[in-house]
Design a protein around this motif. Structure first.
Motif, PDB file in Angstrom:
ATOM      1  N   GLN A 221       0.827  -1.151  -0.015  1.00 35.37           N
ATOM      2  CA  GLN A 221       0.025   0.049  -0.113  1.00 35.37           C
ATOM      3  C   GLN A 221       0.895   1.266   0.103  1.00 35.37           C
ATOM      4  O   GLN A 221       2.081   1.075   0.342  1.00 35.37           O
ATOM      5  CB  GLN A 221      -1.013  -0.024   1.402  1.00 35.37           C
ATOM      6  N   LEU A 222       0.327   2.221  -0.668  1.00 34.60           N
ATOM      7  CA  LEU A 222       0.846   3.643  -0.300  1.00 34.60           C
ATOM      8  C   LEU A 222       0.735   4.124   1.014  1.00 34.60           C
ATOM      9  O   LEU A 222      -0.028   3.958   1.799  1.00 34.60           O
ATOM     10  CB  LEU A 222       0.404   4.625  -1.371  1.00 34.60           C
ATOM     11  N   ALA A 223       1.610   4.946   1.503  1.00 36.28           N
ATOM     12  CA  ALA A 223       1.573   5.348   2.829  1.00 36.28           C
ATOM     13  C   ALA A 223       0.659   6.543   2.587  1.00 36.28           C
ATOM     14  O   ALA A 223       0.390   7.107   1.450  1.00 36.28           O
ATOM     15  CB  ALA A 223       2.885   6.090   3.511  1.00 36.28           C
ATOM     16  N   GLU A 224       0.057   7.219   3.803  1.00 37.94           N
ATOM     17  CA  GLU A 224      -0.904   8.460   3.790  1.00 37.94           C
ATOM     18  C   GLU A 224      -0.150   9.573   4.309  1.00 37.94           C
ATOM     19  O   GLU A 224       0.568   9.319   5.243  1.00 37.94           O
ATOM     20  CB  GLU A 224      -2.034   8.224   4.539  1.00 37.94           C
ATOM     21  N   PRO A 225      -0.381  10.598   3.499  1.00 40.49           N
ATOM     22  CA  PRO A 225       0.233  12.000   4.297  1.00 40.49           C
ATOM     23  C   PRO A 225       0.316  11.889   5.947  1.00 40.49           C
ATOM     24  O   PRO A 225       1.149  12.388   6.401  1.00 40.49           O
ATOM     25  CB  PRO A 225      -0.861  13.170   3.794  1.00 40.49           C
ATOM     26  N   GLY A 226      -0.940  11.585   6.368  1.00 35.54           N
ATOM     27  CA  GLY A 226      -1.092  11.449   7.920  1.00 35.54           C
ATOM     28  C   GLY A 226      -0.136  10.693   8.407  1.00 35.54           C
ATOM     29  O   GLY A 226       0.159  10.926   9.668  1.00 35.54           O
ATOM     30  N   ASP A 227       0.393   9.539   7.993  1.00 41.26           N
ATOM     31  CA  ASP A 227       1.338   8.806   8.459  1.00 41.26           C
ATOM     32  C   ASP A 227       2.622   9.450   8.562  1.00 41.26           C
ATOM     33  O   ASP A 227       3.168   9.174   9.787  1.00 41.26           O
ATOM     34  CB  ASP A 227       1.621   7.469   7.471  1.00 41.26           C
ATOM     35  N   ILE A 228       3.127  10.278   7.625  1.00 43.70           N
ATOM     36  CA  ILE A 228       4.079  11.102   7.736  1.00 43.70           C
ATOM     37  C   ILE A 228       4.107  12.260   8.914  1.00 43.70           C
ATOM     38  O   ILE A 228       5.038  12.312   9.547  1.00 43.70           O
ATOM     39  CB  ILE A 228       4.487  11.823   6.474  1.00 43.70           C
ATOM     40  N   ALA A 229       2.646  12.626   8.907  1.00 46.46           N
ATOM     41  CA  ALA A 229       2.582  13.621   9.848  1.00 46.46           C
ATOM     42  C   ALA A 229       2.751  13.247  11.356  1.00 46.46           C
ATOM     43  O   ALA A 229       3.188  13.681  12.294  1.00 46.46           O
ATOM     44  CB  ALA A 229       1.044  14.419   9.858  1.00 46.46           C
ATOM     45  N   ASP A 230       2.272  11.991  11.518  1.00 43.26           N
ATOM     46  CA  ASP A 230       2.542  11.132  12.688  1.00 43.26           C
ATOM     47  C   ASP A 230       3.794  11.344  13.403  1.00 43.26           C
ATOM     48  O   ASP A 230       4.089  11.296  14.494  1.00 43.26           O
ATOM     49  CB  ASP A 230       1.619   9.912  12.795  1.00 43.26           C
ATOM     50  N   MET A 231       4.755  10.769  12.306  1.00 37.91           N
ATOM     51  CA  MET A 231       6.062  10.708  12.640  1.00 37.91           C
ATOM     52  C   MET A 231       6.529  11.931  12.947  1.00 37.91           C
ATOM     53  O   MET A 231       7.550  12.068  14.031  1.00 37.91           O
ATOM     54  CB  MET A 231       6.983   9.863  11.508  1.00 37.91           C
ATOM     55  N   ALA A 232       6.386  13.050  12.292  1.00 38.38           N
ATOM     56  CA  ALA A 232       6.942  14.469  12.482  1.00 38.38           C
ATOM     57  C   ALA A 232       6.440  14.948  13.907  1.00 38.38           C
ATOM     58  O   ALA A 232       7.258  15.493  14.665  1.00 38.38           O
ATOM     59  CB  ALA A 232       6.394  15.233  11.305  1.00 38.38           C
ATOM     60  N   VAL A 233       5.093  14.457  14.291  1.00 36.90           N
ATOM     61  CA  VAL A 233       4.765  15.058  15.578  1.00 36.90           C
ATOM     62  C   VAL A 233       5.482  14.257  16.611  1.00 36.90           C
ATOM     63  O   VAL A 233       6.027  14.549  17.808  1.00 36.90           O
ATOM     64  CB  VAL A 233       3.320  14.477  15.854  1.00 36.90           C
ATOM     65  N   PHE A 234       5.845  12.735  16.592  1.00 40.04           N
ATOM     66  CA  PHE A 234       6.271  11.979  17.524  1.00 40.04           C
ATOM     67  C   PHE A 234       7.764  12.583  17.572  1.00 40.04           C
ATOM     68  O   PHE A 234       8.214  12.603  18.764  1.00 40.04           O
ATOM     69  CB  PHE A 234       6.483  10.523  17.056  1.00 40.04           C
ATOM     70  N   LEU A 235       8.417  12.802  16.596  1.00 39.97           N
ATOM     71  CA  LEU A 235      10.019  13.229  16.801  1.00 39.97           C
ATOM     72  C   LEU A 235       9.869  14.715  17.461  1.00 39.97           C
ATOM     73  O   LEU A 235      11.237  14.887  17.980  1.00 39.97           O
ATOM     74  CB  LEU A 235      10.558  13.152  15.210  1.00 39.97           C
TER      75      LEU A 235
END
Ligand code: NAD
Length: 258
Positions: A221-235
Motif C-alpha cells: 500500500q501507499l503511505a498516507e500523508p497523515g502517517d508522515i505527519a504522525d512521525m513528525a509529531v512523534f519526533l
C-alpha cells in the motif's frame, strides 16, 4: 499524568506546508494545540492555509533572501520557534542520467538541499531560544536506496541524511534534536505525477507502473500523508526526547524502488 503530546505552548514552522504532506503535518501540530506557521511558494495555497487558520506567508525556500525575510516574519508572528519541519522538496526530472538537463539537476538540489540549509541557518537563532527544539528534515526512501531514473532526487535526499546526521552532532549539546523522515510512496497528486513520468520513461502502461509502486512496500500500500505527519509529531514531542540523528522510514518496509 504528563501529556507528552501537548503542543499548546509550542511554535511550529512547516515549509511547503500549504499542500500535500506539509499540510497534513501542519494540521496534525495544529490539532495538538501548537501555533503553526506555514510557508509555501504557491500564493493560492497560502491564502487557503490562512483561511484554514494558519499563520502563513509566501516564500521560496531555495532563495536565501526570502528565507531571511521568512525568519523575521516567523519571529514577529509566533514570537519564537520550537519546531522546524523542512518539508519542501521537489521531484526533479526523470530520465537516464545522460539525458538530464543540468539546470533541472541544480534546481532539485536548490530546493531539496540548499532550501533546508537556508531554513536551518536562519531559523536556528529562534530555535536556540525555543524549548525542546526539534528539526525534522524530509528525506525519502530514495534517501537510503537508489532509484533508477531519478538520480538528482535520490542524490539530494541522501544529502538530507548527511545534513541531518551532522547537525544532530553539532547541535546535540544544545539539546536541539535533528532527525529525518524517509517516506515511501505517499498517496496524493505528487506520486501520481511521478508514476506517470516513470511510465513515460520506461514506455510501459501506467497501470503496470502504478502497481509496481503500490507493491514496493511490504504492506502492499501507499503511505498516507497523515502517517508522515504522525512521525513528525512523534519526533518533535517529548516521547522522542532521546531520539536524535535518526532517519525514520515510514514506508511499510520498502526494499527496492522502481
Ligand atoms: P508536493 O509536490 O505535493 O508539494 C507540496 C508543496 O510544496 C506545494 O504546495 C508546493 O507549492 C510547495 N513547494 C514546492 N517548491 C517549493 C519551494 N521552493 N518553496 C516552498 N514551497 C515549495 O510534495 P509532497 O508530496 O507533499 O512532498 C513533501 C515532502 O515529502 C518533499 O520533501 C518530498 O520530497 C517528500 N517525499 C514525498 C513523497 C511522496 O510520495 N509524495 C515520498 C517521499 C518523500
Amino acid at each position: 499524568m504528563e501529556n507528552k503530546l501537548d503542543f499548546t505552548q509550542r511554535r511550529v514552522l512547516v515549509t511547503a506546508g500549504a499542500a500535500g504532506i506539509g499540510l497534513a503535518i501542519a494540521t496534525a501540530f495544529k490539532d495538538l494545540g501548537a501555533s503553526v506557521f506555514v510557508t509555501d511558494i504557491n500564493p493560492a495555497a497560502v491564502e487557503a492555509a490562512r483561511k484554514a487558520g494558519f499563520a502563513a506567508a509566501v516564500s521560496d525556500v531555495s532563495d536565501e533572501s526570502q528565507v531571511i525575510e521568512l525568519a523575521a516574519t516567523v519571529s514577529k508572528e509566533l514570537g519564537g520557534l520550537d519546531v522546524l519541519v523542512n518539508n519542501a522538496g521537489i521531484a526533479g526530472p526523470t530520465g537516464p542520467v545522460e539525458t538530464l538537463d543540468a539546470e533541472a539537476w541544480k534546481a532539485t538540489f536548490d530546493v531539496n538541499v540548499h532550501g533546508q540549509f537556508y531554513c536551518i541557518k536562519h531559523l536556528l537563532p529562534l530555535l536556540r531560544k525555543g524549548s525542546e527544539a526539534s528539526i525534522v528534515n524530509l528525506s525519502s526512501a530514495a534517501g537510503r536506496l537508489g532509484m533508477a531514473g531519478r538520480s538528482p532526487y535520490s542524490a539530494s535526499k541522501w544529502a538530507v541524511i548527511g545534513l541531518t546526521k551532522t547537525l544532530s552532532i553539532e547541535l546535540g549539546d544544545e539539546r536541539i534534536r535533528v532527525n529525518a523522515i524517509c517516506p515511501g510512496a505517499v498517496n496524493g497528486p505528487r506520486i501520481e505525477a511521478v508514476i506517470k513520468a516513470k511510465a513515460d520513461m520506461l514506455d510501459r502502461p501506467l497501470e503496470e507502473v502504478s502497481n509496481l509502486y503500490h507493491r514496493q512496500s511490504s504492506l502492499n500500500q501507499l503511505a498516507e500523508p497523515g502517517d508522515i505527519a504522525d512521525m513528525a509529531v512523534f519526533l518533535s514531542s517529548s516521547l522522542a526526547r532521546s531520539v536524535n540523528g535518526q532517519a525514520m522510514a515510514v514506508d511499510g518496509n520498502t526494499e527496492k524502488l522502481y
